[in-house]
Each structure stands twice: as structure tokens, then as C-alpha cells.
Design a protein around this motif. Sequence first.
Motif, PDB file in Angstrom:
ATOM      1  N   ALA A  16     -26.481  16.563 -61.127  1.00 30.35           N
ATOM      2  CA  ALA A  16     -27.373  15.534 -60.584  1.00 30.35           C
ATOM      3  C   ALA A  16     -28.386  16.146 -59.629  1.00 30.35           C
TER       4      ALA A  16
ATOM      5  N   LEU B 288     -18.118  10.763 -50.151  1.00 28.53           N
ATOM      6  CA  LEU B 288     -18.989  11.160 -51.262  1.00 28.53           C
ATOM      7  C   LEU B 288     -19.917  12.303 -50.888  1.00 28.53           C
ATOM      8  N   THR B 289     -20.084  12.561 -49.592  1.00 27.71           N
ATOM      9  CA  THR B 289     -20.935  13.684 -49.172  1.00 27.71           C
ATOM     10  C   THR B 289     -20.199  15.020 -49.224  1.00 27.71           C
TER      11      THR B 289
ATOM     12  N   ASP C 146     -27.478  12.458 -63.529  1.00 27.75           N
ATOM     13  CA  ASP C 146     -28.159  11.710 -62.470  1.00 27.75           C
ATOM     14  C   ASP C 146     -27.691  10.260 -62.456  1.00 27.75           C
TER      15      ASP C 146
ATOM     16  N   ARG D 263     -32.128  11.240 -59.613  1.00 31.99           N
ATOM     17  CA  ARG D 263     -31.248  10.114 -59.268  1.00 31.99           C
ATOM     18  C   ARG D 263     -32.063   8.997 -58.621  1.00 31.99           C
TER      19      ARG D 263
ATOM     20  N   SER E 248     -24.077  10.008 -61.146  1.00 29.77           N
ATOM     21  CA  SER E 248     -24.042  10.129 -59.699  1.00 29.77           C
ATOM     22  C   SER E 248     -24.503   8.842 -59.038  1.00 29.77           C
TER      23      SER E 248
ATOM     24  N   GLY F 123     -21.841   6.276 -59.162  1.00 31.71           N
ATOM     25  CA  GLY F 123     -20.778   6.580 -58.202  1.00 31.71           C
ATOM     26  C   GLY F 123     -21.127   6.069 -56.819  1.00 31.71           C
ATOM     27  N   LEU F 124     -22.396   6.184 -56.456  1.00 28.01           N
ATOM     28  CA  LEU F 124     -22.849   5.674 -55.165  1.00 28.01           C
ATOM     29  C   LEU F 124     -22.860   4.149 -55.147  1.00 28.01           C
TER      30      LEU F 124
ATOM     31  N   HIS G 176     -21.949  15.106 -55.795  1.00 25.32           N
ATOM     32  CA  HIS G 176     -23.233  14.414 -55.654  1.00 25.32           C
ATOM     33  C   HIS G 176     -24.299  15.278 -54.997  1.00 25.32           C
TER      34      HIS G 176
END
Length: 270
Positions: free
Chosen positions: A12, A207-208, A31, A17, A34, A37-38, A214
Amino acid sequence: MTGSTTFDTSVAHPARRYNYLLGGKDNFAADRASAHGLIEVFPAVRTAAVENRRFLERVARHLAEQAGVRQFLDIGTGIPAVPNVHEIAQGITPDAQVVYVDNDPIVMTHARALLTSNALGATAYVEADVRNPAAILRSPDLRATLDFTQPIAVLLIAVLHFLTDDDQPYDAVAELTAAMPRGSFLAISHTTFDPLPGDVRRRLTALTDPAAGHGPFRPRTHEEVARFFDGAGLLDPGLVSVVDWHPDNTGVPHATPVEAISYAGVARLP
């Protein structure tokens, strides 16, 4: 977001994205995966992307109309989405000049094909990374397009949160702004988790992690974002939620600060 002259479509990329979140088609499966997922953790992420884009439009218009800026350096430009900076600026000042910078070759391909200036103004494209300000500043295309004896607006819209602390983002911004002529401007929008409930903040923070797949991401607090403007004079209304920076009156519903999760500010450089 603005590196490398190669790319891997199985990984991604922030610009692609972002393109997907804005409803574009110039993106790949990685992309889109990802982005979803967010969205699963923070459903308003599309709204946040739109509000950043709206801020870009408002700040370009404000600087061209109210401050008389005719030169813009848009770093981390992303895949073109109408209206683009040069279209806004040249609609006000036909001879406006804009340099677009990004590190994704796909973005640059689209930019060169689609971001064409009118006959009076000029546009140029630099493939470079905000982590390497010197490469941006020494670009022949930049130097041939922008007049460094006249004010320049540096736009860093939704880009600095992709720089981790190890990337030394404050040094990068300081190097860029130090090279600008007197009376130039700096515009920034930056993701923050400040307004989020604790549980959402924890899930987004997870997620970071690099293992989440990501890519690098570093949200910052109000105080941390304010540091990018050290030594510069913030314009009214200061550093605020992106939705509260000179909101337009077009009748389009505005998102809340919780949905937008970004700070925004514009400063005049000394």
C-alpha cells in the motif's frame, strides 16, 4: 506523500490509498485492502480524507486571493483530483506558478499528464521525498519554475504524519522553510488522535505498528503539530481542526473534529 524511483504495487502507498478514499480509480488491491482495514477501525476515514482535500482547496484559494501568493510548492501532492492547486491559483491569478512534488512514480506520471498549466502560468513536477528537502530544493525544474525572490506558499497537506520521529520531520520542515523567500507561507494539515475516544485511539494506534502492514504513520498532538510552525506567525484562526480553518459557506455539511481527526494551520514565514 512523498523516495524511491521504483514502486511495488503489492504494498500500500499513501497517495494511492488516499486516491481510493476520495473515490478515485488510480489504486491497487493493496491500497484498497489497507483503506478497508482503516475503515473497519475508524469508519469516518473517508470523511477525514475529504476534509483534508477541502482544506487544500480553501488554503490555496485563501493564499491566492487574500495574500496575493502567485507561487506554490505542493509537497506530497498525491494523485490529481479536481480542482488541483494550479487550477485554483490560476483561476484567481492566471500567471500563478506551481511545483508538485511526490515520491510515487505513478503520481508523477499522472501529474505530468493531467496537471497542465494555462499559457500564462507554469507547472512543474519533481519526483522527490519530503524526507530529503535538499533534493527538492536543488531540483532544476523547481528552480526554473519558482522565483526565489518572491513569496512562495509551501503546502504540506496530509503528509507529515507519514514521517516517523526517526525521519526528523521538524528538521525537514525547518530546512524547507529556511530556504523560502521572506514573506512566504507554510500550510500544514496533520492527523491527530487527540479528539478520539480511548478505545478508538488504541485500535488506530495498533494499526500504526509496522507489523500491521499499513506503512509508517505518526499521528501528533496539538503541541507536536504546533512545533512545525516554530518561528513563524500563525494566521487566524491559528492551529485548529481542519474543519474549522476558514470553513466555506457552500451549504455542504461539515464534518466534526472527531470525524476529521486533523489539525490545520497556515503561517507567514519570517
